[in-house]
Enzyme design. Sequence first.
Site, PDB file in Angstrom:
ATOM      1  CD  GLU A 287      -1.818   2.323   1.537  1.00  0.00           C
ATOM      2  OE1 GLU A 287      -1.455   3.170   0.668  1.00  0.00           O
ATOM      3  OE2 GLU A 287      -1.935   2.581   2.729  1.00  0.00           O
ATOM      4  CB  CYS A 321      -1.576   6.692   2.251  1.00  0.00           C
ATOM      5  SG  CYS A 321      -2.434   5.540   3.318  1.00  0.00           S
TER       6      CYS A 321
END
Length: 524
Positions: A287, A321
Amino acid sequence: MADFKLTYATMFNPPEELHAGFDKAVEKLKKNMGQEYTMLIDGKEVKADEKFDDHSPVNTDWVLAKMQKGNSKHAQDALTAARKAFPMWSHTPWQKRVELLRKAASLIEERIFDLGAAMALEVGKNRMESLGDVQETADLIYYSCYQMEKNDGYIVEMGKDPLVGYDARNVSVLRPYGVWLVVSPFNFPFALTGGPAGAALVAGNTLVIKPATDTAWIVRLLVDCFRDAGIPDGVVNFVTGPGSTLGQALVDSSEVDGVTFTGSFDVGMKMFQDFGKRNYVRPIILELGGKNPVVVSKNADLERATIGIIRSAFGLQGQKCSAASRVLVEDSVYDDLVGRLKETASKLVIGDPTDRNTYNGPVVNKSSYNDFKDFCEEINQGGGKFLVGGNVKTGGMFDKGYYCESTFVVDLPFSHRLWKHEMFLPITTIGRVKNMDEAMSIANDVNYGLTAGFYGSPEETEWFFDKIEAGVTYANRPQGATTGAWPGFQPFGGWKGSGSSGKNAGGHYYLPLYMHEQIRTLVK
């Protein structure tokens, strides 16, 4: 608190008991800072010859913990321990693994205030974000346990071959890979360690955990929850030290059967390439960040949009993020929305994250602090204007930590590189667009595809969901334009450069990533 369920969507109006419990934990924690913590290898407390001090970004004079500076030998020892424990753990009935992992999740919930206080001091998250990180970890582990139970251990009877005179039985079984490596980031050090760790363990893998250096302490406290739950020695191993030495030794080792990494695109891509230099392909779950857009239509509820954008742009100082880092606004409502954003952002309180009234604490370290100053200078040179923010905070307590103003940027040309570069800081660019097609074109014109938000009419919402290139999408959500995913509600994962697996954590399809299929055919 019987009627209150803490999630990132509900944390904005918590019961008073949450505040009282957190305040008490902070007071106790500050009296016991600076203790030494070991690595954990094969159930043993392991020290290294070298140590490092874990300083708080809130006040860099505070040494929160003394941690071990592990090396490549410690990496190998941890992998050896995990390999030795794998046969026992993988053959432990899945029901027993579920029982132990549920106990670990329960311990996390019992310790939520102590863990939340440590999180705030080490990461710089405000109190509710810190408590949310801890609770999310428990919920991620619970969800993996639920999926294992729901799928009855992933043992499935397949069809019988049409063989005359024979009885053919075919059974599909998902089995663990072996030794799994979890390399976790600083921003969600609990959830993004505990979530993948819980999935790997429930599936029957053994673990080596390597946290970010900035947040090694809080991850050690997570490992204590696994150990105290009764997970056997060698099943969970914990090492700390530099990524360039200890971390690289882990990635380079042929003893690693699978890895989960959460962090920057550049580091993740290097890991992906390094991990491919093996005798055969091994699973890697990545990720790798985002450059998340918020699209605001002329038909939007601007009050909702304002609240949602503020929360997603500046929660955890933009160090998510999933942060809302780009806002694209249709021309006819641009001035109105910009005015609202300026007024609301100007009221955000920056300070000690353990303070009840603080919304934004410090950024995590000096490097991020300096990056903020450099980006703001680049924006200034590139023609952008600061709607709010643009400076670091100085004077008094601010001189002791890494405090940056919450910053909205307007008038920066869409051609500027910072419209596509992930800054990972409290800096969000706002742009004016002619129509929704232009907004969508700009929104999708990046390497990333993690989260995205939209504010507009129901008809436009369907168009947005169909056209946007992102793994986690929200429409008309005041709780957060691009942030706030929760296990079992919004599975979290990205497209394109934001993720490698195509399956989102906390969702239906995540747990099987930690297992490979074996088909068993028996002919009688």
